[in-house]
Scaffold this motif. Structure first.
Motif, PDB file in Angstrom:
ATOM      1  N   MET A  82       0.869  -1.170   0.000  1.00 43.00           N
ATOM      2  CA  MET A  82       0.000   0.000   0.000  1.00 43.00           C
ATOM      3  C   MET A  82       0.911   1.226   0.000  1.00 43.00           C
ATOM      4  N   LEU A  83       0.694   2.114  -0.967  1.00 44.02           N
ATOM      5  CA  LEU A  83       1.586   3.255  -1.138  1.00 44.02           C
ATOM      6  C   LEU A  83       0.807   4.560  -1.163  1.00 44.02           C
ATOM      7  N   VAL A  84       1.434   5.597  -0.609  1.00 40.62           N
ATOM      8  CA  VAL A  84       0.993   6.977  -0.783  1.00 40.62           C
ATOM      9  C   VAL A  84       2.117   7.683  -1.526  1.00 40.62           C
ATOM     10  N   VAL A  85       1.823   8.160  -2.735  1.00 39.80           N
ATOM     11  CA  VAL A  85       2.860   8.721  -3.594  1.00 39.80           C
ATOM     12  C   VAL A  85       2.577  10.195  -3.846  1.00 39.80           C
ATOM     13  N   THR A  86       3.549  11.050  -3.564  1.00 41.36           N
ATOM     14  CA  THR A  86       3.469  12.474  -3.877  1.00 41.36           C
ATOM     15  C   THR A  86       4.622  12.808  -4.828  1.00 41.36           C
ATOM     16  N   ASP A  87       4.760  14.079  -5.164  1.00 36.98           N
ATOM     17  CA  ASP A  87       5.873  14.483  -6.016  1.00 36.98           C
ATOM     18  C   ASP A  87       7.206  14.387  -5.295  1.00 36.98           C
ATOM     19  N   GLU A  88       7.178  14.398  -3.979  1.00 36.93           N
ATOM     20  CA  GLU A  88       8.412  14.471  -3.202  1.00 36.93           C
ATOM     21  C   GLU A  88       8.787  13.192  -2.484  1.00 36.93           C
ATOM     22  N   GLU A  89       7.815  12.308  -2.239  1.00 36.49           N
ATOM     23  CA  GLU A  89       8.133  11.130  -1.447  1.00 36.49           C
ATOM     24  C   GLU A  89       7.174   9.988  -1.722  1.00 36.49           C
ATOM     25  N   VAL A  90       7.621   8.802  -1.327  1.00 35.83           N
ATOM     26  CA  VAL A  90       6.791   7.601  -1.369  1.00 35.83           C
ATOM     27  C   VAL A  90       6.681   7.074   0.059  1.00 35.83           C
ATOM     28  N   VAL A  91       5.450   6.833   0.489  1.00 39.29           N
ATOM     29  CA  VAL A  91       5.217   6.279   1.812  1.00 39.29           C
ATOM     30  C   VAL A  91       4.641   4.878   1.642  1.00 39.29           C
ATOM     31  N   SER A  92       5.331   3.884   2.162  1.00 38.40           N
ATOM     32  CA  SER A  92       4.834   2.522   2.161  1.00 38.40           C
ATOM     33  C   SER A  92       4.082   2.289   3.470  1.00 38.40           C
ATOM     34  N   VAL A  93       2.808   1.936   3.359  1.00 41.20           N
ATOM     35  CA  VAL A  93       1.946   1.753   4.529  1.00 41.20           C
ATOM     36  C   VAL A  93       2.113   0.317   5.031  1.00 41.20           C
ATOM     37  N   VAL A  94       2.540   0.192   6.289  1.00 44.94           N
ATOM     38  CA  VAL A  94       2.828  -1.124   6.845  1.00 44.94           C
ATOM     39  C   VAL A  94       1.956  -1.360   8.074  1.00 44.94           C
ATOM     40  N   PRO A  95       0.900  -2.186   7.939  1.00 40.55           N
ATOM     41  CA  PRO A  95       0.089  -2.523   9.115  1.00 40.55           C
ATOM     42  C   PRO A  95       0.792  -3.579   9.954  1.00 40.55           C
ATOM     43  N   ALA A  96       0.619  -3.470  11.267  1.00 36.98           N
ATOM     44  CA  ALA A  96       1.168  -4.466  12.183  1.00 36.98           C
ATOM     45  C   ALA A  96       0.170  -4.661  13.312  1.00 36.98           C
ATOM     46  N   GLY A  97      -0.764  -5.577  13.105  1.00 38.46           N
ATOM     47  CA  GLY A  97      -1.812  -5.763  14.100  1.00 38.46           C
ATOM     48  C   GLY A  97      -2.711  -4.547  14.158  1.00 38.46           C
ATOM     49  N   GLU A  98      -2.811  -3.950  15.342  1.00 32.56           N
ATOM     50  CA  GLU A  98      -3.679  -2.791  15.522  1.00 32.56           C
ATOM     51  C   GLU A  98      -2.940  -1.474  15.307  1.00 32.56           C
ATOM     52  N   THR A  99      -1.674  -1.550  14.941  1.00 31.48           N
ATOM     53  CA  THR A  99      -0.909  -0.333  14.666  1.00 31.48           C
ATOM     54  C   THR A  99      -0.508  -0.309  13.202  1.00 31.48           C
ATOM     55  N   VAL A 100      -0.082   0.861  12.754  1.00 31.88           N
ATOM     56  CA  VAL A 100       0.347   1.014  11.363  1.00 31.88           C
ATOM     57  C   VAL A 100       1.463   2.040  11.320  1.00 31.88           C
ATOM     58  N   ALA A 101       2.382   1.858  10.392  1.00 34.96           N
ATOM     59  CA  ALA A 101       3.486   2.796  10.228  1.00 34.96           C
ATOM     60  C   ALA A 101       3.625   3.152   8.753  1.00 34.96           C
ATOM     61  N   GLY A 102       4.227   4.290   8.500  1.00 33.34           N
ATOM     62  CA  GLY A 102       4.522   4.711   7.141  1.00 33.34           C
ATOM     63  C   GLY A 102       6.027   4.800   6.948  1.00 33.34           C
ATOM     64  N   LEU A 103       6.579   3.956   6.093  1.00 31.59           N
ATOM     65  CA  LEU A 103       8.010   3.975   5.808  1.00 31.59           C
ATOM     66  C   LEU A 103       8.239   4.907   4.624  1.00 31.59           C
ATOM     67  N   VAL A 104       9.023   5.958   4.844  1.00 27.28           N
ATOM     68  CA  VAL A 104       9.119   7.061   3.893  1.00 27.28           C
ATOM     69  C   VAL A 104      10.435   7.012   3.139  1.00 27.28           C
ATOM     70  N   SER A 105      10.363   7.227   1.831  1.00 31.11           N
ATOM     71  CA  SER A 105      11.558   7.425   1.014  1.00 31.11           C
ATOM     72  C   SER A 105      11.395   8.713   0.223  1.00 31.11           C
ATOM     73  N   ASP A 106      12.424   9.573   0.277  1.00 34.33           N
ATOM     74  CA  ASP A 106      12.398  10.789  -0.520  1.00 34.33           C
ATOM     75  C   ASP A 106      13.524  10.809  -1.549  1.00 34.33           C
ATOM     76  N   ASP A 107      14.114   9.623  -1.816  1.00 30.25           N
ATOM     77  CA  ASP A 107      15.119   9.522  -2.861  1.00 30.25           C
ATOM     78  C   ASP A 107      14.477   9.867  -4.202  1.00 30.25           C
ATOM     79  N   SER A 108      14.982  10.884  -4.861  1.00 30.88           N
ATOM     80  CA  SER A 108      14.305  11.449  -6.032  1.00 30.88           C
ATOM     81  C   SER A 108      14.152  10.430  -7.162  1.00 30.88           C
ATOM     82  N   GLU A 109      15.175   9.619  -7.401  1.00 30.47           N
ATOM     83  CA  GLU A 109      15.079   8.637  -8.481  1.00 30.47           C
ATOM     84  C   GLU A 109      14.023   7.582  -8.170  1.00 30.47           C
ATOM     85  N   PHE A 110      14.021   7.125  -6.926  1.00 28.38           N
ATOM     86  CA  PHE A 110      13.037   6.119  -6.527  1.00 28.38           C
ATOM     87  C   PHE A 110      11.629   6.695  -6.572  1.00 28.38           C
TER      88      PHE A 110
END
Length: 263
Positions: A82-110
């Motif tokens: 699950m991804l949230v994509v903007t012009d500046e970053e990609v956030v990978s949505v990672v659920p873990a039970g009842e919690t969730v985290a967003g792993l962020v990358s702002d590497d321009s090429e990626f």
């Protein structure tokens, strides 16, 4: 997590591969924001059909679509994350039970590669029709057709429904419409004509809901003669417990009555 990744300066995002819970949270947050970004949501058809099956959530989504805040498409491409994509970053949505985290990358090429991939999938994806009227359209038409009290009671009852998408729910939006009409002693003809016109359901669906609720003793009908044609049916609440309940309590009382009458 969504609030953290939807800063005010972002004007548009691409949501990819959201599951049911994420779609629900996204819609609720977009509704609450004063100045939401435009969101292109690319999801599996099964998830979007799930969304469409919940009248309350789908009608809110329809409002967002009408305001050009949300657009929805489906694709056959597999989703790895699950991804949230903007012009500046990609956030990978990672659920873990009842919690969730967003792993962020702002590497321009990626970011560019990810955005291009899913923007291409968006362009070839298929638009998905919710076939659900916007919440504001339902509310406005109820007020215009039957008055503010009917609209207010409808809102109270719909708000009291935990969900309309579950097969275990004993009430849906059509049942609520019929019960509200009975509370205010409206005609079946009028409420079913309204429901079909606004897109809630067909007249036949309203008739089946009326028959079901009448068989279970929740409503009664009273014949009202007209100048030409068959008499019409005025809807009335059929149980004293329903007549004594306020709009919000009607849902729980009706659900209880249906469960004890073998619905």
């Amino acid at each position: 997590m969504f609030r953290a990744v939807l800063p005010e300066e972002v004007s548009e995002i691409l949501g990819v591969g959201f599951d049911e819970d994420s779609v629900e949270e996204l819609i609720e947050i977009l509704r609450a924001l004063d100045d939401p970004p435009r969101v292109r949501l690319l999801a599996a058809e099964s998830v979007l059909k799930w969304l469409r099956s919940d009248f309350v959530l789908a009608s809110t989504a329809a409002d967002l679509i009408a305001a050009e805040t949300l657009s929805v498409r489906t694709t056959d491409e597999p989703f790895e994350n699950m991804l949230v994509v903007t012009d500046e970053e990609v956030v990978s949505v990672v659920p873990a039970g009842e919690t969730v985290a967003g792993l962020v990358s702002d590497d321009s090429e990626f970011v560019d590669a990810t955005r291009n991939r899913w923007a291409s999938a968006w362009e070839t994806g298929e638009e998905f029709g919710l076939r659900t009227p916007a919440h504001s359209q339902v509310a406005d038409s109820l007020t215009a057709e039957f008055g503010a009290d009917v609209e207010s009671d409808f809102e109270e009852m719909v708000g009291a429904l935990a969900t309309t998408r579950s097969a275990e729910s004993s009430l849906d939006e059509v049942d609520v419409s019929v019960l509200v009409a009975a509370k205010h002693e409206e005609m079946l003809y009028d409420v079913s004509k309204w429901g079909e016109r606004v897109g809630v359901a067909s007249k036949a669906t309203f008739s089946r809901a009326k028959n079901h609720l009448e068989e279970r003793g929740l409503i009664e009908t009273e014949k009202v003669p007209i100048d030409v044609g068959r008499p019409r049916q005025r809807l009335l609440l059929g149980d004293e417990r329903l007549r004594e309940a306020d709009a919000e309590e009607l849902v729980s009382v009706a659900t209880s009555l249906l469960s004890t009458t073998g619905s």
